[in-house]
Design a protein around this motif. Structure first.
Motif, PDB file in Angstrom:
ATOM      1  N   PHE A  17     -10.622  19.777  31.864  1.00 39.92           N
ATOM      2  CA  PHE A  17     -11.653  19.501  32.873  1.00 39.92           C
ATOM      3  C   PHE A  17     -11.429  20.354  34.118  1.00 39.92           C
ATOM      4  CE2 PHE A  17     -12.954  17.253  36.724  1.00 39.92           C
ATOM      5  CZ  PHE A  17     -14.294  17.013  36.463  1.00 39.92           C
ATOM      6  N   THR A  22     -15.187  18.434  42.752  1.00 41.37           N
ATOM      7  CA  THR A  22     -16.584  18.603  42.345  1.00 41.37           C
ATOM      8  C   THR A  22     -17.484  17.776  43.246  1.00 41.37           C
ATOM      9  OG1 THR A  22     -16.436  16.769  40.776  1.00 41.37           O
ATOM     10  CG2 THR A  22     -15.988  18.988  39.924  1.00 41.37           C
ATOM     11  N   TYR A  56     -14.171  22.721  35.464  1.00 41.18           N
ATOM     12  CA  TYR A  56     -14.921  22.282  36.646  1.00 41.18           C
ATOM     13  C   TYR A  56     -14.171  22.490  37.957  1.00 41.18           C
ATOM     14  CZ  TYR A  56     -18.280  19.803  33.630  1.00 41.18           C
ATOM     15  OH  TYR A  56     -19.245  19.491  32.717  1.00 41.18           O
ATOM     16  N   PRO A  73     -18.271  15.623  31.424  1.00 42.06           N
ATOM     17  CA  PRO A  73     -17.079  15.442  32.276  1.00 42.06           C
ATOM     18  C   PRO A  73     -16.285  14.199  31.882  1.00 42.06           C
ATOM     19  CG  PRO A  73     -19.098  14.932  33.485  1.00 42.06           C
ATOM     20  CD  PRO A  73     -19.515  15.554  32.193  1.00 42.06           C
ATOM     21  N   SER A 118     -23.951  16.145  28.361  1.00 40.16           N
ATOM     22  CA  SER A 118     -24.082  17.235  29.329  1.00 40.16           C
ATOM     23  C   SER A 118     -25.324  18.053  29.008  1.00 40.16           C
ATOM     24  CB  SER A 118     -22.829  18.114  29.271  1.00 40.16           C
ATOM     25  OG  SER A 118     -23.004  19.279  30.048  1.00 40.16           O
ATOM     26  N   LEU A 167     -21.568  18.661  38.492  1.00 37.29           N
ATOM     27  CA  LEU A 167     -21.527  17.865  37.259  1.00 37.29           C
ATOM     28  C   LEU A 167     -22.950  17.690  36.756  1.00 37.29           C
ATOM     29  CD1 LEU A 167     -18.915  15.097  38.223  1.00 37.29           C
ATOM     30  CD2 LEU A 167     -18.503  17.331  37.155  1.00 37.29           C
TER      31      LEU A 167
END
Length: 778
Positions: free
Chosen positions: A561, A569, A565, A645, A638, A606
């Motif tokens: 993750f 975030t 990301y 996520p 997603s 996200l």
């Protein structure tokens, strides 16, 4: 010449008739005269005018022996005086009285079963209280009344000792010294004369019971006259509901043991025979609504007579007519018995009365809450036809606000206007500010600490402002929120909130969990009512997430993750949904249903969506059994080229999903640490049969249950990590369990204990048979 009432009759020894006969005999030598003046002696608190008003003669009038006797009787009968004497001197009438003392105060020592104001009010109804004239006979009546109150509660060993204290100005203080003693418990209950139903069946209908395993909690083995009267009526209803129209019962015989600790109850019943309904008719003034009223009849020809169905029919017709404006409609069911054939002809006589409309709605008892907060919940409108359905709905909506201990909605006719009524809404406010501190424990979250401060009716506006803080092994949260339930006059609500959440993801015994996820956010949500039970809601929130304390020992899924990301975030989350709630209680429902559909869509860093649905249904099975169903679905995905996520995964296992498995253990496992990862998809189904706890049949807050659970946690992309070296055989498959549990609405919140067995556990699954949680529902 002198006449003394005291020498004629004692208030206890001789009746008033004997006194009336004695007065003329003593006054035989009395010569009538014209009264020149009247004097009153001996009065201290009683006004002289009061004495004059009871005399049958005035100045300038002739005074006779009959009037002398009448005067003494009148003055003594007032109860103000213990002695009355009439003298005459030179045509002057002299009245000498001896006043009784008045009661200056009434107090109670050693009384714990009752509060003093309620007992004081009860004694006032028998003429004894502060400001009343003191009389020994009234004191005895008060002592008897006080003892009866205790006897009705089953305290037969009570001892009451009144103490009289003389006070200045001819007053007395009364103090009751009370030794309450122990409650007498019911040792035996016997029913005589029953043939159609066993004694055990009839005893199950009663609230009172003999001592048992749970009577220390329920108190049903403690005798109460009111409860016994209710039980007698319940048995009567049981027979009438099964057609025994000639049922009767003798007054219950209650006896007590010499030590005044054991109660014995005997009930004698006369059953008669069950009757079958031969015909069902409607009569009276149906105002042309025959076709509409006929379907409301619940009892049919050829079936056994049922008082419950008969009364339900009468109520349904009354409510229907009430919804049309006939506020004083009356429906009288009249069964005519044919004793030879054991049949009855049942006729419902309908009298709709006059149709009325509501002149005004009057609100009382609200010292802090504004009138508009109550009025906006009213579904009955002024200057509109009376509608019983709207009245009931209004009362329920006001009660659901949670601002009042009592809500009483009743109607009163308008004098001189037979077609108008007023609706009176009387409320009794309760404190709506709350500071709470709590300690709980869950088999998954371990020790749970909570604290909060809230005001549900701030400044009487109906708005809610709250701050809540919760912390446990895996979660910590702080939320401050403000809700305006009537942001618009149409009932659209607005909620603004700020929140902080810190989560240490669920781990098993092999993981170190060297990371944490922190979320900071703010949200704005609106709710729009579309019916009495339905509500549509929508909103938006901004959320900042950060993974901190991130170390090399962290799970592989969280490493991936961060690689994809980053550690920090930001996202804007839009939500929309719909809910419908017809349950009779949000905490311990016994009937009704709850439906919720919602969807979240996240943007910025996200990019995902989460769809959720839940359906609950509660089916009452008789008086004490409830069958409950629950279904839950979450589906996340997603909508970018990145994976869903992991910090938004949902979890399953344990109370709330599939009992018998370790909390949050269902679904994928991390390939490096074997941590529970949850998934983007969750399915759960539960069926639960609530049964009365032995000895607590009528206590709905304490129940035990049988359950069966099924659930699955997986990823919508089809992937399913199976832990270190794939040691978990099938973590994403369906899991089943069944077991037994206990539900109790404890002072700390809903408590649920369960013992479940995993029915299809595979190698690597983490099982946990015994689980409990405070503060959770079905």
């Amino acid at each position: 010449m002198s006449f003394s009432r005291k020498s004629f009759f004692s208030k206890r020894a001789l009746p008033a008739l004997l006194a009336a006969l004695l007065v003329p005999s003593i006054a035989s030598a009395f010569t009538p005269f014209v009264v020149r003046d009247i004097q009153v002696n001996g009065i201290q608190r009683v006004d002289a005018g009061t004495v004059f008003s009871y005399l049958p003669v005035k100045v300038g009038e002739e005074f006779t022996e009959e009037q002398a006797s009448e005067a003494i009787q009148r003055l003594y009968s007032t109860g103000f005086f213990s002695d009355v004497k009439i003298d005459t001197t030179n045509d002057v009438l002299v009245v000498t009285v001896d006043e009784r003392p008045t009661i200056a105060s009434v107090s109670f020592n050693g009384m714990r079963e009752f509060d003093a104001p309620s007992i004081t009010k009860s004694l006032a109804q028998v003429g004894f209280g502060q400001g009343r004239v003191f009389d020994r006979s009234m004191l005895e009546r008060a002592e008897f009344e006080l003892k009866q109150q205790y006897l009705s509660k089953g305290k037969y060993g009570v001892e009451i000792n009144p103490i009289i204290t003389p006070l200045p100005r001819n007053r007395v203080g009364i103090s009751f010294d009370v030794f309450e003693g122990d409650l007498a418990k019911i040792s035996e209950i016997h029913i005589v004369g029953n043939e159609a139903f066993s004694e055990g069946t009839l005893l199950d209908e009663m609230e009172l019971t003999t001592s048992g395993m749970m009577t220390w909690y329920t108190g049903t083995d403690k005798y109460s006259r009111e409860k016994l009267e209710g039980d007698v009526e319940r048995i009567r209803s049981y027979y009438l509901d099964r057609g025994y129209l000639e049922y009767s019962a003798e007054p219950p015989q209650v006896s007590i043991s010499p030590d005044r600790e054991s109660i014995f109850i005997n009930l004698t019943v006369h059953e008669g025979q069950p009757y079958t309904v031969r015909s069902v008719k409607l009569a009276g003034d149906l105002i042309g609504l025959d076709e509409q009223i006929q379907p409301l009849v619940q009892i049919e020809e050829g079936e056994t007579f049922s008082a419950a169905k008969t009364n339900a029919t009468a109520k349904a017709i009354t409510d229907y007519l009430g919804s049309l404006g006939y506020a004083f409609a009356n429906v009288n069911p009249n069964p005519v018995l044919d004793r030879e054939a054991q049949e009855t002809d049942l006729t419902f006589y309908v009298d709709p009365g006059r149709r009325v409309y509501v002149r005004r709605i009057q609100i009382g008892g609200n010292t802090r809450t504004r009138d508009e907060v109550i009025r906006r919940e009213m579904r009955q409108q002024e200057a509109a036809w009376y509608d019983s359905n709207s009245i009931k709905s209004s009362r329920d909506r006001i009660d659901r606000l949670g601002y009042f201990n009592e809500v009483d909605v009743h109607t009163t006719p308008v004098a001189g206007s037979p077609d108008q009524i007023d609706v009176n809404v009387d409320v009794k406010e309760k404190p709506t500010g709350l500071i709470n501190l709590g300690v709980g424990y869950g088999s998954t979250d371990k020790v749970i600490l909570s604290a909060g401060i809230s005001q549900d009716n701030i400044f009487g506006s109906g708005n809610t402002l709250s701050l809540q803080v919760n912390t446990s092994k895996t979660n910590r949260a702080a939320v401050i929120s403000h809700t305006n339930p009537y942001w618009t006059q149409d009932g659209i609500s607005k909620t603004t909130s700020l929140y902080y959440r810190r989560t240490t993801p669920y781990e098993n015994s092999n993981a170190t969990g060297d990371y944490r996820v922190t979320a900071l956010g703010a949200g704005l949500n609106f709710g729009v009512p579309i019916s009495e039970y339905d509500r549509v809601f929508a909103g938006v929130s901004f959320e900042h997430n950060e993974i901190s304390d991130f170390r090399e020992s962290a799970p592989q899924a969280y490493r991936d993750f961060v690689d994809e990301y980053g550690e920090k975030t930001n996202s804007v989350i839009f939500n929309i949904g719909w809910s419908k709630d017809t349950r009779d209680s949000a905490i311990a429902p016994t009937k009704g249903s709850y439906t919720r559909l919602s969807g979240d869509v996240s943007t910025m860093d996200l990019r995902y969506y989460m769809l959720s649905a839940q359906q609950q249904y509660y089916l009452p099975l008789g008086r004490a059994y409830t069958l409950a169903f629950n279904g839950l679905v979450d589906w996340g995905k997603s909508y970018s080229d990145k994976a869903f996520p992991v910090i938004k995964n949902v979890y399953g296992g344990g109370i709330g999903s599939v009992r018998g498995y370790e909390g949050a253990s269902l679904g994928p496992r991390d390939s490096l640490t074997n941590d529970y990862l949850g998934g983007s998809r969750r399915l759960a189904a539960n069926v639960q049969l609530y049964l009365p706890f032995p000895g607590a049949t009528r206590d709905r807050t304490l129940r035990w249950f049988l359950f069966a659970d099924a659930g699955q946690v997986a990823n919508t992309d089809g992937g399913c990590a199976q832990g270190i070296d794939n040691e978990v055989e099938d973590p994403c498959g369906w899991k089943y369990s069944a077991g037994i549990g206990l539900s109790w609405q404890s002072p700390l919140g809903p408590l649920q204990l369960s013992y479940g067995r995993a029915l299809n556990a595979k190698p690597g699954d983490d099982k946990q048979s015994f689980q409990f949680q405070i503060g959770t529902g079905f």
